[in-house]
Design a protein around this motif. Structure first.
Motif, PDB file in Angstrom:
ATOM      1  N   LEU A   1       0.868  -1.167   0.000  1.00 21.89           N
ATOM      2  CA  LEU A   1       0.000   0.000   0.000  1.00 21.89           C
ATOM      3  C   LEU A   1       0.905   1.216   0.000  1.00 21.89           C
ATOM      4  CD1 LEU A   1      -2.872  -0.706   2.554  1.00 21.89           C
ATOM      5  CD2 LEU A   1      -3.143  -0.006   0.197  1.00 21.89           C
ATOM      6  N   ARG A   2       0.869   1.978  -1.077  1.00 19.96           N
ATOM      7  CA  ARG A   2       1.804   3.090  -1.165  1.00 19.96           C
ATOM      8  C   ARG A   2       1.206   4.187  -2.025  1.00 19.96           C
ATOM      9  NH1 ARG A   2       3.872   2.710  -6.232  1.00 19.96           N
ATOM     10  NH2 ARG A   2       3.637   0.714  -7.283  1.00 19.96           N
ATOM     11  N   GLY A   3       1.731   5.400  -1.898  1.00 18.58           N
ATOM     12  CA  GLY A   3       1.291   6.487  -2.747  1.00 18.58           C
ATOM     13  C   GLY A   3       1.563   6.140  -4.194  1.00 18.58           C
ATOM     14  N   ALA A   4       0.550   6.304  -5.061  1.00 16.67           N
ATOM     15  CA  ALA A   4       0.694   5.851  -6.434  1.00 16.67           C
ATOM     16  C   ALA A   4       0.680   6.971  -7.460  1.00 16.67           C
ATOM     17  CB  ALA A   4      -0.430   4.861  -6.758  1.00 16.67           C
ATOM     18  N   VAL A   5       0.108   8.095  -7.120  1.00 18.63           N
ATOM     19  CA  VAL A   5       0.020   9.175  -8.091  1.00 18.63           C
ATOM     20  C   VAL A   5       0.334  10.497  -7.413  1.00 18.63           C
ATOM     21  CG1 VAL A   5      -1.694   8.035  -9.538  1.00 18.63           C
ATOM     22  CG2 VAL A   5      -2.457   9.431  -7.657  1.00 18.63           C
ATOM     23  N   ASP A   6       0.636  11.497  -8.228  1.00 16.91           N
ATOM     24  CA  ASP A   6       0.994  12.817  -7.716  1.00 16.91           C
ATOM     25  C   ASP A   6      -0.205  13.747  -7.863  1.00 16.91           C
ATOM     26  OD1 ASP A   6       3.452  15.343  -8.676  1.00 16.91           O
ATOM     27  OD2 ASP A   6       2.125  15.165  -6.959  1.00 16.91           O
ATOM     28  N   LEU A   7      -0.777  14.173  -6.754  1.00 19.14           N
ATOM     29  CA  LEU A   7      -1.923  15.062  -6.783  1.00 19.14           C
ATOM     30  C   LEU A   7      -1.542  16.503  -6.511  1.00 19.14           C
ATOM     31  CD1 LEU A   7      -4.642  12.969  -4.931  1.00 19.14           C
ATOM     32  CD2 LEU A   7      -4.226  13.164  -7.358  1.00 19.14           C
TER      33      LEU A   7
ATOM     34  N   ASP B   1     -13.390  17.871 -10.644  1.00 23.81           N
ATOM     35  CA  ASP B   1     -12.138  18.589 -10.846  1.00 23.81           C
ATOM     36  C   ASP B   1     -12.122  19.885 -10.047  1.00 23.81           C
ATOM     37  OD1 ASP B   1     -11.264  16.647 -12.602  1.00 23.81           O
ATOM     38  OD2 ASP B   1     -11.765  17.777 -14.411  1.00 23.81           O
ATOM     39  N   ALA B   2     -13.305  20.486  -9.854  1.00 23.79           N
ATOM     40  CA  ALA B   2     -13.382  21.790  -9.191  1.00 23.79           C
ATOM     41  C   ALA B   2     -13.317  21.706  -7.673  1.00 23.79           C
ATOM     42  CB  ALA B   2     -14.662  22.517  -9.604  1.00 23.79           C
ATOM     43  N   ASN B   3     -13.906  20.643  -7.085  1.00 26.02           N
ATOM     44  CA  ASN B   3     -14.016  20.637  -5.615  1.00 26.02           C
ATOM     45  C   ASN B   3     -13.080  19.659  -4.923  1.00 26.02           C
ATOM     46  OD1 ASN B   3     -15.087  18.027  -5.807  1.00 26.02           O
ATOM     47  ND2 ASN B   3     -17.155  18.607  -5.213  1.00 26.02           N
ATOM     48  N   PHE B   4     -12.218  18.963  -5.680  1.00 24.35           N
ATOM     49  CA  PHE B   4     -11.478  17.856  -5.074  1.00 24.35           C
ATOM     50  C   PHE B   4     -10.472  18.305  -4.022  1.00 24.35           C
ATOM     51  CE2 PHE B   4      -8.971  13.989  -4.795  1.00 24.35           C
ATOM     52  CZ  PHE B   4      -9.978  13.053  -4.788  1.00 24.35           C
ATOM     53  N   ASN B   5     -10.044  19.544  -4.107  1.00 18.29           N
ATOM     54  CA  ASN B   5      -9.103  20.056  -3.113  1.00 18.29           C
ATOM     55  C   ASN B   5      -9.644  19.895  -1.696  1.00 18.29           C
ATOM     56  OD1 ASN B   5      -6.511  21.439  -2.834  1.00 18.29           O
ATOM     57  ND2 ASN B   5      -7.701  23.124  -1.987  1.00 18.29           N
ATOM     58  N   ASP B   6     -10.974  20.013  -1.547  1.00 15.87           N
ATOM     59  CA  ASP B   6     -11.585  19.888  -0.221  1.00 15.87           C
ATOM     60  C   ASP B   6     -11.412  18.485   0.358  1.00 15.87           C
ATOM     61  OD1 ASP B   6     -12.727  22.558   0.027  1.00 15.87           O
ATOM     62  OD2 ASP B   6     -14.045  21.965  -1.598  1.00 15.87           O
ATOM     63  N   PHE B   7     -11.476  17.482  -0.497  1.00 15.07           N
ATOM     64  CA  PHE B   7     -11.356  16.111  -0.012  1.00 15.07           C
ATOM     65  C   PHE B   7      -9.909  15.779   0.338  1.00 15.07           C
ATOM     66  CE2 PHE B   7     -15.053  16.192  -2.895  1.00 15.07           C
ATOM     67  CZ  PHE B   7     -16.028  16.033  -1.923  1.00 15.07           C
ATOM     68  N   ILE B   8      -8.969  16.409  -0.348  1.00 15.31           N
ATOM     69  CA  ILE B   8      -7.563  16.252   0.043  1.00 15.31           C
ATOM     70  C   ILE B   8      -7.361  16.839   1.437  1.00 15.31           C
ATOM     71  CG2 ILE B   8      -5.188  16.893  -0.516  1.00 15.31           C
ATOM     72  CD1 ILE B   8      -5.998  16.900  -3.458  1.00 15.31           C
ATOM     73  N   ASP B   9      -7.976  18.007   1.688  1.00 20.46           N
ATOM     74  CA  ASP B   9      -7.898  18.603   3.026  1.00 20.46           C
ATOM     75  C   ASP B   9      -8.551  17.699   4.067  1.00 20.46           C
ATOM     76  OD1 ASP B   9      -6.659  20.794   1.905  1.00 20.46           O
ATOM     77  OD2 ASP B   9      -8.481  22.010   1.823  1.00 20.46           O
ATOM     78  N   LEU B  10      -9.709  17.142   3.717  1.00 24.39           N
ATOM     79  CA  LEU B  10     -10.431  16.280   4.656  1.00 24.39           C
ATOM     80  C   LEU B  10      -9.621  15.048   5.019  1.00 24.39           C
ATOM     81  CD1 LEU B  10     -13.048  15.613   6.177  1.00 24.39           C
ATOM     82  CD2 LEU B  10     -13.930  14.612   4.058  1.00 24.39           C
ATOM     83  N   SER B  11      -8.812  14.550   4.069  1.00 22.27           N
ATOM     84  CA  SER B  11      -8.039  13.332   4.317  1.00 22.27           C
ATOM     85  C   SER B  11      -6.969  13.511   5.388  1.00 22.27           C
ATOM     86  CB  SER B  11      -7.384  12.853   3.018  1.00 22.27           C
ATOM     87  OG  SER B  11      -6.263  13.669   2.675  1.00 22.27           O
TER      88      SER B  11
ATOM     89  N   THR C   1     -12.024   2.284 -10.908  1.00 22.25           N
ATOM     90  CA  THR C   1     -10.736   2.349 -10.240  1.00 22.25           C
ATOM     91  C   THR C   1     -10.959   2.957  -8.865  1.00 22.25           C
ATOM     92  OG1 THR C   1      -9.340   2.505 -12.211  1.00 22.25           O
ATOM     93  CG2 THR C   1      -8.489   3.523 -10.217  1.00 22.25           C
ATOM     94  N   VAL C   2     -10.389   2.343  -7.843  1.00 25.39           N
ATOM     95  CA  VAL C   2     -10.583   2.802  -6.471  1.00 25.39           C
ATOM     96  C   VAL C   2      -9.237   3.139  -5.848  1.00 25.39           C
ATOM     97  CG1 VAL C   2     -11.496   2.233  -4.180  1.00 25.39           C
ATOM     98  CG2 VAL C   2     -12.677   1.425  -6.235  1.00 25.39           C
ATOM     99  N   ALA C   3      -9.160   4.312  -5.251  1.00 24.03           N
ATOM    100  CA  ALA C   3      -7.948   4.764  -4.575  1.00 24.03           C
ATOM    101  C   ALA C   3      -8.335   5.309  -3.207  1.00 24.03           C
ATOM    102  CB  ALA C   3      -7.242   5.842  -5.403  1.00 24.03           C
ATOM    103  N   GLY C   4      -7.332   5.571  -2.399  1.00 29.71           N
ATOM    104  CA  GLY C   4      -7.554   6.208  -1.110  1.00 29.71           C
ATOM    105  C   GLY C   4      -6.709   7.460  -1.006  1.00 29.71           C
ATOM    106  N   ILE C   5      -7.066   8.328  -0.082  1.00 30.91           N
ATOM    107  CA  ILE C   5      -6.228   9.476   0.250  1.00 30.91           C
ATOM    108  C   ILE C   5      -6.082   9.500   1.762  1.00 30.91           C
ATOM    109  CG2 ILE C   5      -5.816  11.939  -0.030  1.00 30.91           C
ATOM    110  CD1 ILE C   5      -7.839  12.012  -2.216  1.00 30.91           C
ATOM    111  N   VAL C   6      -4.855   9.507   2.222  1.00 27.09           N
ATOM    112  CA  VAL C   6      -4.542   9.543   3.649  1.00 27.09           C
ATOM    113  C   VAL C   6      -3.528  10.647   3.884  1.00 27.09           C
ATOM    114  CG1 VAL C   6      -3.517   8.297   5.588  1.00 27.09           C
ATOM    115  CG2 VAL C   6      -5.027   7.091   3.998  1.00 27.09           C
ATOM    116  N   ALA C   7      -3.878  11.587   4.760  1.00 30.62           N
ATOM    117  CA  ALA C   7      -2.984  12.703   5.082  1.00 30.62           C
ATOM    118  C   ALA C   7      -2.540  13.442   3.815  1.00 30.62           C
ATOM    119  CB  ALA C   7      -1.776  12.215   5.879  1.00 30.62           C
ATOM    120  N   GLY C   8      -3.462  13.591   2.872  1.00 30.86           N
ATOM    121  CA  GLY C   8      -3.169  14.325   1.655  1.00 30.86           C
ATOM    122  C   GLY C   8      -2.425  13.546   0.602  1.00 30.86           C
ATOM    123  N   ARG C   9      -2.110  12.276   0.885  1.00 31.97           N
ATOM    124  CA  ARG C   9      -1.331  11.474  -0.062  1.00 31.97           C
ATOM    125  C   ARG C   9      -2.217  10.376  -0.665  1.00 31.97           C
ATOM    126  NH1 ARG C   9       3.949  12.092  -0.109  1.00 31.97           N
ATOM    127  NH2 ARG C   9       4.292   9.991  -0.910  1.00 31.97           N
TER     128      ARG C   9
END
Length: 325
Positions: A11-17, A56-66, A125-133
């Motif tokens: 389980l590792r960071g796979a993409v650059d957001l 694409d417009a609101n995803f920044n909020d979910f990165i913050d939430l993570s 495709t399913v991914a996770g975000i943890v602590a912004g990663r």
């Protein structure tokens, strides 16, 4: 991406957001992250829902939430049958965890930046975000027990990174967490359709194909079975094949009909509908009579998968007609 759930060690960071993190906050997403930045580790975070639509417009909020609660991101297409089945499983797993995760659904057709950011080569495709990663999880419609295992691994990773908050939902009785009316329970599936769904869930695509063919034989006007047969046939053709294998074969010989059909299947499964149509319609004039009929039949299958009312289908249908007549 593999369809095999990852072990804790991979389980590792796979993409650059980073490109998304630095974009301006979208107006639609403020409720998703509301209060998250003020909550301490392990404390409840008040949210309007556990279920959100990511764009694409609101995803920044979910990165913050993570930073406070692990976020599951499901990239899917409304026209894909496996996506709808997986959505049901993810909804149940999210509800059962009672705020330990938040689920974000992303429509791949409407949000190309997120598709690119998560390197989604197929749907779902399913991914996770943890602590912004970001964390790559899996591709394909897995059964509930495997999805639970993957989510449990993500939660372990979250704890290791200090992300231990929980979401607390304050929804009015009789409404969904997002404020809409409660949807009625769906009607039970016809027996042969249910048999096909169960076969797909256990990965037995030939059995699902047989069930749909029986349904069509009993009622040639069963449009659900016709579309289901096209969808599961696509899954069966791609099963056990890798992205690199398919694309390499097509690049090595652009005139190889079967190789081009396979990469068109791959394009369609990843939501690249127009690319799939264009590849086969460009190939069509160079084929002999047998090859043309094979490609025509495949394109007609694609029409059923995408939906006959889709404008992309209308455009491809017109182009096919011009080639035939």
């Amino acid at each position: 991406m593999s369809q095999i759930p990852p072990t804790p060690t991979n389980l590792r960071g796979a993409v650059d957001l980073s490109g998304l993190v630095n974009r301006p906050q979208g107006a639609a997403g403020g409720a998703a992250a509301g209060g998250a930045g003020d909550a301490g580790a392990g404390e409840p975070i008040e949210l309007p829902s556990l279920f959100f639509q990511g764009t694409d417009a609101n995803f920044n909020d979910f990165i913050d939430l993570s930073m406070r609660v692990p976020v599951i991101v499901a990239l899917s297409a409304s026209w894909a049958d496996p996506d709808r089945r997986l959505a049901t499983v993810l909804d149940k797993v999210t509800s059962d965890l009672a705020g330990r995760i938040v689920l974000v659904q992303v429509d791949v057709d409407a949000n190309p930046q997120l598709v690119q950011a998560f390197q989604a080569q197929s749907v779902p495709t399913v991914a996770g975000i943890v602590a912004g990663r970001p964390v790559q999880l899996f591709a394909g419609a897995l059964p509930e027990d495997q999805v639970k295992d993957v989510v449990a691994q993500l939660l372990e990773l979250a704890v290791q990174n200090g992300v231990t908050g929980t979401a607390k939902v304050d929804a009015a009785e009789g409404e969904t967490p997002e404020g809409g009316a409660v949807e009625p329970e769906p009607e039970p599936l016809p027996p042969l359709h249910a048999e096909a769904y169960e076969a797909i869930d256990r990965g037995d695509y030939p059995a699902a194909i047989a069930a749909y063919k029986t349904a069509i034989a009993q009622d040639p006007r069963d449009t659900m079975a016709i579309a289901g047969l096209a969808q599961v046939s696509l899954l069966d053709r791609l099963a056990g094949r890798t992205l690199d294998e398919i694309r390499s074969a097509a690049a090595a010989d652009p005139s190889d009909r079967e190789a081009q059909l396979a990469v068109a299947d791959l394009d369609l499964s990843g939501g690249h509908v127009e690319d799939a149509f264009d590849r086969l319609l460009t190939l069509f004039p160079s084929l002999d009579a047998v090859g043309k009929e094979t490609v025509r039949a495949r394109i007609l299958e694609y029409f059923e998968i995408v939906g006959v009312d889709d404008p992309r289908v209308a455009k491809a249908r017109a182009r096919l007609a011009s080639l035939l007549y």
